[in-house]
Scaffold this active site. Structure first.
Site, PDB file in Angstrom:
ATOM      1  N   ASP A 417       0.918  -0.960  -0.106  1.00 45.71           N
ATOM      2  CA  ASP A 417       0.083   0.175  -0.010  1.00 45.71           C
ATOM      3  C   ASP A 417       1.160   1.145  -0.117  1.00 45.71           C
ATOM      4  O   ASP A 417       1.928   1.066   0.157  1.00 45.71           O
ATOM      5  CB  ASP A 417      -0.906  -0.016   1.177  1.00 45.71           C
ATOM      6  CG  ASP A 417      -2.142   0.756   1.134  1.00 45.71           C
ATOM      7  OD1 ASP A 417      -2.214   1.484   0.263  1.00 45.71           O
ATOM      8  OD2 ASP A 417      -3.273   0.503   1.837  1.00 45.71           O
ATOM      9  N   GLU A 420       2.153   4.999  -4.176  1.00 47.89           N
ATOM     10  CA  GLU A 420       1.970   5.792  -5.470  1.00 47.89           C
ATOM     11  C   GLU A 420       3.579   6.506  -5.910  1.00 47.89           C
ATOM     12  O   GLU A 420       3.795   6.808  -6.888  1.00 47.89           O
ATOM     13  CB  GLU A 420       1.165   6.753  -5.278  1.00 47.89           C
ATOM     14  CG  GLU A 420      -0.250   6.199  -5.421  1.00 47.89           C
ATOM     15  CD  GLU A 420      -0.759   5.525  -4.087  1.00 47.89           C
ATOM     16  OE1 GLU A 420      -1.460   4.482  -3.929  1.00 47.89           O
ATOM     17  OE2 GLU A 420      -0.151   5.785  -2.906  1.00 47.89           O
ATOM     18  N   ASP A 500      -9.190   3.883  -2.130  1.00 44.49           N
ATOM     19  CA  ASP A 500      -9.914   4.417  -0.985  1.00 44.49           C
ATOM     20  C   ASP A 500     -11.168   4.900  -1.553  1.00 44.49           C
ATOM     21  O   ASP A 500     -11.566   6.058  -1.608  1.00 44.49           O
ATOM     22  CB  ASP A 500      -9.018   5.366  -0.235  1.00 44.49           C
ATOM     23  CG  ASP A 500      -7.590   4.937   0.422  1.00 44.49           C
ATOM     24  OD1 ASP A 500      -8.007   3.759   0.615  1.00 44.49           O
ATOM     25  OD2 ASP A 500      -7.149   5.762   0.721  1.00 44.49           O
TER      26      ASP A 500
END
Length: 842
Positions: A417, A420, A500
């Site tokens: 997670d 990015e 999300d």
């Protein structure tokens, strides 16, 4: 803007600092060309255009403003595909140059220099519309570009990975720049992944285009200019691939040939998955596991978010919350649960502390650096953190080794997670553009790079390092990796999800086109946070989301810290019973799901797919069927799922069917005979439809006529051997066929012949059906001893049944649903079953 030079190539304009650009565009022409065995090389001014056929249906086009072609390797394209060459027939006349393959004509006009790609019938597939522009970035000197193409009025565009909006991209523009988009909404762009691939549909004919460029890129499908689409990037190579269908499914397969397919995951990954941020203690997670089993909710996977760590530091474990972690993992294993742990991309910055991931990473020079050579430090969940330089092969190997303890203790999978990458204290919420790393490893020139070039591949290379590390630790165990951020080709290393999202009806509605698009772009293993991550769903919303999620590739219920409980039992027994019913159906369908997943691992055809992929020219005007059908999607080739287009509104809606027969999955009734007869035989016939009224307990599901659906008795987890026979549901219709694939669900032994594959075909006419069961391929043993056959839309209880020429007794008939039931023994050899109704042809 000041310019020094202006020149064109393929109608291409190159601008650099020094002269004024407002003087206009100089028309380019072919100054010279050289025919190559697999393509053509064209010189125009100082620039170079190189077009090569990789196959008869795939082209690679590279354009350079200088006489040197960029070739710095590719993170996405498989080396064997990138280096492929297909022999072509050169073409040259007074007007143009180019070449032919058996499927394509490539033409480059001599003056002005423009390119056309046509099929062998002379129909234009792709054509430039104006000069390609190279432009310098005044901030750093990088050379960006923009390519403009003609866009017919009936052309539709699909792809670019997860985008929060309609499946058809026409009329919209998109930026690809991996972004932590907490609480994204419809229209939010950019999102978490960057996949610069799209396919088109024009009058039932498809092609695809992949831009092999990792920089920030943009795609505009008629938003800026009504009759043109464009793509470009802020830097890097102008290097793109063209795929010719003409069927859209062929384009998807071609893209998979170029960038790879998702590997066959472990079987347990298709089970129900329960997660939240966070199950923070051993007792809390144990309670969730025990309740799932006590309530007989079939389930396989439990997740642990960052609360299990010491101060949110990756690769640590808080012993006060998990005092005997190996024993706890083993306890869950004995309950047939697989445990997945989160490991964020960052590493806590703890110089002088006894934190092995930082100390070993610093010693190995595995972290990104500021321009002045110091370590880049950004704030994330642990506080000050450093970030691995995954473009170094040595760093990826180091990262993979960090899983040794958890993987050795029996943890089944890992969740990458925040990759990015996300940074809390940066104005852009990510690593600054001038932070530097170094590319190093096979297939690449060793060189320094900045985040401008590698930002979009950080998530992909993070999951690659995880996947390859797990393979090294357990070479014969299939890794499971879930990643939030990725890039084209990242499907080779990890499954993904849509990030999300929010607990709202609109996000339930958005989930379908997002997952369909991810599937088209290679990520056949994808899901969303069922129930929504941000906020808390109503009980009806959670129920309907679980219903739809039961027909997604990954079914994972996940929510954020501080939200209400979101497990299947929340809301009381009535809601739980509905949710359990749909999860039950998923487990009964596991033979079908796993067979579809194995096909996806070979071909790239997604598990969850839009209707036009199977029915590319079904509508009367040959436009994509999904534009008519709305919220419908296919789960595998044979199940049509039709959730309400506006799920929060209790009102009737229309389900539109592709032009074949369709059966109601729940009742077995034939609800659509196929297409309405057409007055013009050369045109597709009008489509049939039905009107349904939604209820919280009923999700419309239909089965394609002509399918043979393998199912199994209900189990509570994928490790449980089904008790009873295999079920084959036969739905008569055109081109009747099906298949079944099985293996051990865990290892790579299937690659060495330890698998089971059976093909089925059937032919039906009035009162007669012949079912052919192929001989078993592979050495893996079947768990079933017999097969229960269910023949739908059968006219009579009075039948004569033969198996391999011998009369078979013992059939039964469901009058209310028109279903004939019979049982045959399992055999590894071929079998032929013939069923004749009383009065039917013998």
């Amino acid at each position: 803007m000041k310019m020094q030079k202006i020149w064109t190539l393929w109608g291409l304009v190159v601008l650099s600092a020094g002269t004024v650009a407002a003087q206009g565009v100089v028309t380019g022409r072919v100054d010279s060309f050289r025919a190559l065995p697999s393509g053509i090389e064209i010189q125009s001014g100082p620039g170079l255009l190189y077009i090569r056929a990789l196959r008869d249906d795939i082209l690679r086009m590279t354009i350079s403003p200088t006489s040197t072609l960029p070739d710095q390797g590719s993170w996405a394209v498989l080396p064997g595909s990138r280096d492929s060459q297909f022999g072509v027939t050169p073409f040259s006349d007074a007007a143009s140059v180019g070449f032919d393959t058996p499927l394509l004509h490539v033409r480059v006009r001599r003056d002005p220099l423009e390119i056309d790609i046509l099929d062998t019938q002379g129909h234009t597939l792709l054509a430039s519309s104006e000069p390609v522009r190279f432009f310098p970035d005044d901030r750093n000197g990088d050379l960006g570009f923009r390519v403009w193409m003609q866009m017919p009025v009936d052309e539709h565009f699909f792809g670019l990975g997860e985008q929060a909006g309609p499946l058809d991209r026409r009329g919209n523009a998109y930026t690809l720049w991996n972004t932590d988009a907490y609480r994204w909404q419809g229209g939010t762009n950019p999102l978490y992944d960057s996949i610069p691939f799209f396919l088109t549909d024009t009058d039932g004919v498809s092609y695809g285009l992949y831009l092999d460029n990792t920089w920030r890129s943009e795609f505009d499908f008629g938003k800026a200019r009504r009759n043109q689409f464009s793509f470009g990037a802020e830097g890097g190579p102008l290097d793109f691939y063209f795929f010719y269908g003409p069927a859209p499914k062929k384009v998807v397969e071609d893209y998979a040939w170029l960038t790879g397919t998702a590997p066959l995951p472990p079987l347990w990954a298709f089970g129900y998955q329960q997660s939240r941020y966070s199950y923070g203690t051993e007792d809390e997670l144990r309670g969730i596991a025990q309740r799932l089993r006590a309530d007989h909710v079939p389930s396989d996977v439990l997740y642990m978010d960052i609360a299990y760590q010491v101060k949110n530091r990756p690769f640590t474990l808080d012993a006060s919350k998990f005092p005997d972690f190996p024993a706890f993992v083993n306890e869950l294993k004995n309950m047939h649960f697989h445990l997945v742990l989160i490991t964020d991309l960052h590493i806590a910055y703890l110089p002088g502390d006894d934190y092995a991931p930082f100390n070993s990473g610093e010693a190995g020079n595995h972290f990104l650096h500021n321009p002045d050579g110091s370590l880049y430090v950004g704030t994330v969940w642990p506080g000050p953190s450093v970030f691995p330089d995954f473009t170094q092969q040595s760093t990826r190997q180091w990262w993979g080794s960090l899983y040794r303890t958890f993987y050795g203790e029996g943890v089944s999978g890992f969740w990458n997670d925040m990759n990015e990458p996300s940074v809390f204290n940066s104005p852009a919420k990510t690593i600054p553009l001038d932070v530097a790393g170094q590319i190093e490893g096979p297939g690449f020139q060793t060189r320094s790079v900045t985040q401008r070039e590698i930002h979009n591949i950080m998530g992909m290379l993070n999951s690659r390092a995880t996947y390859e590390g797990l393979l090294r630790l357990k070479p014969n165990q299939r890794p499971f990796v879930l990643t939030r951020a990725s890039f084209a080709g990242g499907q080779r290393y990890a499954a993904t999800w849509t990030g999300d999202n929010s607990s709202s009806w609109s996000h339930l509605r958005l989930s379908t086109p997002m997952l369909e698009s991810l599937g088209l772009c290679g990520f056949t293993m994808a899901g969303d946070d069922i129930g929504g991550y941000a906020g808390s769903p109503s009980m009806d919303l959670l129920t309907q989301w679980i219903e739809v999620g039961s027909f997604n590739p990954i079914e994972r219920d996940h929510t954020e810290i501080g939200s209400n409980p979101q497990e299947p039992w929340v809301g009381g027994p009535a809601q739980e019973a509905i949710r359990r019913h749909y999860i039950d159906q998923r487990y009964r369908l596991l033979p079908y799901i796993y067979t579809t997943a194995e096909e996806a691992s070979r071909t790239g055809i997604p598990i969850m797919r839009p209707l036009f992929l199977e029915f590319p020219d079904a509508t009367p005007d040959r436009s994509p069927l999904d534009l008519t059908a709305g919220s419908e999607f296919l789960f595998g080739p044979d199940l049509l799922i039709a959730p309400p287009p506006y799920p929060d509104e209790v009102q009737s809606y229309t389900v539109t069917f592709p032009p074949v027969p369709w059966y109601d999955y729940w009742t077995g009734r034939l609800v659509a005979q196929g297409a309405v007869a057409s007055a013009a035989p050369s045109q597709p016939a009008p489509l049939r439809s039905v009107t349904v009224r939604p209820t919280p307990a009923m999700l419309p599901v239909y089965v394609r006529g002509g399918s043979i659906l393998p199912m199994q008795p209900l189990v509570q987890n994928t490790g449980q051997i089904p008790a009873g026979p295999l079920e084959l549901r036969v739905y008569p219709g055109p081109d009747c066929h099906g298949s079944l694939y099985q293996d051990d669900g865990t290892t790579f032994n299937y690659q060495h012949g330890d698998y089971l594959r059976v093909g089925y075909t059937c032919q039906s006419s009035a009162g007669r059906l012949t079912l052919n069961i192929g001989a078993q391929e592979g050495s893996y043993p079947a768990w079933w001893k017999s097969i229960d056959m269910a023949i739908y839309d059968w006219p009579s209880a009075q039948v004569r049944v033969t198996l391999n020429g011998h009369v078979l007794l013992g059939s039964s008939y469901d009058v209310a649903h028109r279903v004939l039931h019979l049982r045959i023994p399992q055999s590894t050899g071929a079998q032929k079953l013939v069923i004749t109704a009383a009065g039917g042809a013998a």
